[in-house]
Design a protein around this motif. Structure first.
Motif, PDB file in Angstrom:
ATOM      1  N   VAL A   1       0.765  -1.206  -0.022  1.00  0.00           N
ATOM      2  CA  VAL A   1      -0.070   0.398   0.236  1.00  0.00           C
ATOM      3  C   VAL A   1       0.710   1.472   0.051  1.00  0.00           C
ATOM      4  O   VAL A   1       1.854   1.731   0.874  1.00  0.00           O
ATOM      5  N   GLN A   2       0.323   1.842  -1.098  1.00  0.00           N
ATOM      6  CA  GLN A   2       1.339   3.963  -0.855  1.00  0.00           C
ATOM      7  C   GLN A   2       0.510   4.441  -0.154  1.00  0.00           C
ATOM      8  O   GLN A   2      -0.667   5.422  -0.547  1.00  0.00           O
ATOM      9  N   PRO A   3       0.542   4.593   1.176  1.00  0.00           N
ATOM     10  CA  PRO A   3      -0.368   5.534   1.950  1.00  0.00           C
ATOM     11  C   PRO A   3      -0.653   7.266   1.192  1.00  0.00           C
ATOM     12  O   PRO A   3      -2.040   7.856   1.246  1.00  0.00           O
ATOM     13  N   THR A   4       0.493   7.693   1.035  1.00  0.00           N
ATOM     14  CA  THR A   4      -0.032   9.143  -0.064  1.00  0.00           C
ATOM     15  C   THR A   4      -0.772   9.004  -1.079  1.00  0.00           C
ATOM     16  O   THR A   4      -1.620   9.921  -1.209  1.00  0.00           O
ATOM     17  N   ARG A   5      -0.462   8.109  -1.516  1.00  0.00           N
ATOM     18  CA  ARG A   5      -1.051   7.597  -3.770  1.00  0.00           C
ATOM     19  C   ARG A   5      -3.189   7.362  -2.781  1.00  0.00           C
ATOM     20  O   ARG A   5      -3.560   8.161  -3.252  1.00  0.00           O
ATOM     21  N   MET A   6      -3.581   6.896  -1.245  1.00  0.00           N
ATOM     22  CA  MET A   6      -4.606   7.020  -0.786  1.00  0.00           C
ATOM     23  C   MET A   6      -5.389   7.926  -0.503  1.00  0.00           C
ATOM     24  O   MET A   6      -6.780   7.914  -0.989  1.00  0.00           O
ATOM     25  N   ILE A   7      -4.795   9.162  -0.786  1.00  0.00           N
ATOM     26  CA  ILE A   7      -4.649  10.808  -0.602  1.00  0.00           C
ATOM     27  C   ILE A   7      -5.953  11.060  -2.074  1.00  0.00           C
ATOM     28  O   ILE A   7      -6.310  11.867  -2.009  1.00  0.00           O
ATOM     29  N   TYR A   8      -4.622  10.992  -3.098  1.00  0.00           N
ATOM     30  CA  TYR A   8      -5.062  11.717  -4.161  1.00  0.00           C
ATOM     31  C   TYR A   8      -5.754  10.475  -5.106  1.00  0.00           C
ATOM     32  O   TYR A   8      -6.540  11.502  -6.047  1.00  0.00           O
ATOM     33  N   ASP A   9      -5.494   9.190  -5.374  1.00  0.00           N
ATOM     34  CA  ASP A   9      -5.812   8.422  -6.024  1.00  0.00           C
ATOM     35  C   ASP A   9      -7.374   7.684  -5.778  1.00  0.00           C
ATOM     36  O   ASP A   9      -7.447   6.458  -4.822  1.00  0.00           O
TER      37      ASP A   9
ATOM     38  N   LEU B   1      -9.610   5.400  -7.006  1.00  0.00           N
ATOM     39  CA  LEU B   1      -9.822   4.071  -7.317  1.00  0.00           C
ATOM     40  C   LEU B   1      -8.862   3.691  -6.154  1.00  0.00           C
ATOM     41  O   LEU B   1      -9.142   2.213  -6.035  1.00  0.00           O
ATOM     42  N   TYR B   2      -7.859   3.837  -6.002  1.00  0.00           N
ATOM     43  CA  TYR B   2      -6.151   3.730  -5.761  1.00  0.00           C
ATOM     44  C   TYR B   2      -7.299   2.743  -4.226  1.00  0.00           C
ATOM     45  O   TYR B   2      -7.130   1.929  -3.927  1.00  0.00           O
ATOM     46  N   ALA B   3      -7.743   3.828  -3.706  1.00  0.00           N
ATOM     47  CA  ALA B   3      -8.005   4.008  -2.503  1.00  0.00           C
ATOM     48  C   ALA B   3      -8.924   2.682  -1.844  1.00  0.00           C
ATOM     49  O   ALA B   3      -8.624   2.467  -1.467  1.00  0.00           O
ATOM     50  N   PHE B   4      -9.714   3.276  -3.012  1.00  0.00           N
ATOM     51  CA  PHE B   4     -11.378   2.010  -2.709  1.00  0.00           C
ATOM     52  C   PHE B   4     -10.638   0.807  -2.807  1.00  0.00           C
ATOM     53  O   PHE B   4     -11.018  -0.125  -2.520  1.00  0.00           O
ATOM     54  N   GLU B   5      -9.608   0.488  -3.993  1.00  0.00           N
ATOM     55  CA  GLU B   5      -9.502  -0.722  -4.177  1.00  0.00           C
ATOM     56  C   GLU B   5      -8.259  -1.594  -3.119  1.00  0.00           C
ATOM     57  O   GLU B   5      -8.818  -2.379  -2.807  1.00  0.00           O
TER      58      GLU B   5
ATOM     59  N   LEU C   1      -8.771  -0.241   0.419  1.00  0.00           N
ATOM     60  CA  LEU C   1      -9.704  -0.825   0.771  1.00  0.00           C
ATOM     61  C   LEU C   1     -10.448  -1.900   0.614  1.00  0.00           C
ATOM     62  O   LEU C   1     -11.661  -2.279   1.745  1.00  0.00           O
ATOM     63  N   ALA C   2     -11.391  -1.736  -0.289  1.00  0.00           N
ATOM     64  CA  ALA C   2     -11.981  -3.066  -0.679  1.00  0.00           C
ATOM     65  C   ALA C   2     -11.136  -4.699  -0.195  1.00  0.00           C
ATOM     66  O   ALA C   2     -11.759  -5.693   0.364  1.00  0.00           O
ATOM     67  N   LYS C   3      -9.451  -4.383  -0.759  1.00  0.00           N
ATOM     68  CA  LYS C   3      -8.486  -5.620   0.200  1.00  0.00           C
ATOM     69  C   LYS C   3      -8.667  -5.837   1.152  1.00  0.00           C
ATOM     70  O   LYS C   3      -8.795  -7.208   1.967  1.00  0.00           O
ATOM     71  N   GLY C   4      -8.636  -5.089   2.086  1.00  0.00           N
ATOM     72  CA  GLY C   4      -8.518  -5.294   3.496  1.00  0.00           C
ATOM     73  C   GLY C   4      -9.475  -5.477   4.263  1.00  0.00           C
ATOM     74  O   GLY C   4      -9.795  -5.882   4.945  1.00  0.00           O
ATOM     75  N   HIS C   5     -10.562  -5.217   3.468  1.00  0.00           N
ATOM     76  CA  HIS C   5     -11.660  -5.273   3.844  1.00  0.00           C
ATOM     77  C   HIS C   5     -12.200  -6.789   3.319  1.00  0.00           C
ATOM     78  O   HIS C   5     -12.845  -7.369   4.714  1.00  0.00           O
ATOM     79  N   ALA C   6     -11.885  -7.702   2.878  1.00  0.00           N
ATOM     80  CA  ALA C   6     -11.887  -8.857   2.406  1.00  0.00           C
ATOM     81  C   ALA C   6     -10.881  -9.613   3.346  1.00  0.00           C
ATOM     82  O   ALA C   6     -11.290 -11.202   2.769  1.00  0.00           O
ATOM     83  N   SER C   7      -9.946  -9.411   3.630  1.00  0.00           N
ATOM     84  CA  SER C   7      -8.845  -9.968   4.479  1.00  0.00           C
ATOM     85  C   SER C   7     -10.014 -11.075   4.947  1.00  0.00           C
ATOM     86  O   SER C   7     -10.730 -10.664   6.000  1.00  0.00           O
ATOM     87  N   GLY C   8      -9.124 -11.671   5.630  1.00  0.00           N
ATOM     88  CA  GLY C   8      -9.475 -12.513   7.272  1.00  0.00           C
ATOM     89  C   GLY C   8      -8.981 -12.050   8.555  1.00  0.00           C
ATOM     90  O   GLY C   8      -8.701 -12.399   9.060  1.00  0.00           O
ATOM     91  N   HIS C   9      -8.362 -10.632   8.247  1.00  0.00           N
ATOM     92  CA  HIS C   9      -7.510 -10.065   9.723  1.00  0.00           C
ATOM     93  C   HIS C   9      -8.758  -8.874  10.343  1.00  0.00           C
ATOM     94  O   HIS C   9      -9.493  -8.268   9.806  1.00  0.00           O
ATOM     95  N   ASP C  10      -9.245  -9.685  10.643  1.00  0.00           N
ATOM     96  CA  ASP C  10     -10.406  -8.767  11.966  1.00  0.00           C
ATOM     97  C   ASP C  10     -10.476  -7.082  12.132  1.00  0.00           C
ATOM     98  O   ASP C  10     -10.308  -6.045  12.142  1.00  0.00           O
ATOM     99  N   GLU C  11      -8.552  -6.675  12.463  1.00  0.00           N
ATOM    100  CA  GLU C  11      -8.478  -5.396  13.244  1.00  0.00           C
ATOM    101  C   GLU C  11      -7.990  -4.336  11.606  1.00  0.00           C
ATOM    102  O   GLU C  11      -8.427  -3.248  11.063  1.00  0.00           O
TER     103      GLU C  11
END
Length: 98
Positions: A49-57, A59-63, A65-75
């Motif tokens: 993940v590129q945190p800075t890119r998540m601020i201005y992109d 589509l990248y942020a949504f993608e 976050l979707a991967k993170g939400h789809a993970s099996g890791h509760d936190e």
């Protein structure tokens, strides 16, 4: 920093979030600390993940976050949802790409 008086609202405040750091070079809908924590949790899952890119992109942020939400890791799932809601409440409608 100088702000012309005609640009200051009648309430005398420019924003509701008094904790906003004007010295920050990057202003985004979410805190960099949260994005860096998200980056670490994603790295633990083998996803970069590129945190800075998540601020201005959006589509990248949504993608990411979707991967993170789809993970099996509760936190990570919880943080992904929290970040998504932060984007949404800030008016960064990342689910709607124009």
């Amino acid at each position: 920093m100088f702000i012309p008086l005609n640009l200051v609202p009648a309430s005398g405040t420019l924003w509701q979030d008094e904790s906003l750091d004007l010295g920050s070079l990057i202003a985004g809908p979410v805190a960099m600390g949260e994005l860096e924590h998200f980056q670490q949790l994603m790295a633990d899952q083998g996803i970069s993940v590129q945190p800075t890119r998540m601020i201005y992109d959006r589509l990248y942020a949504f993608e990411r976050l979707a991967k993170g939400h789809a993970s099996g890791h509760d936190e990570l799932r919880e943080l992904s949802l929290t970040l998504f809601e932060s984007y949404q409440s800030a008016g960064e409608w990342i689910g709607l790409i124009h």
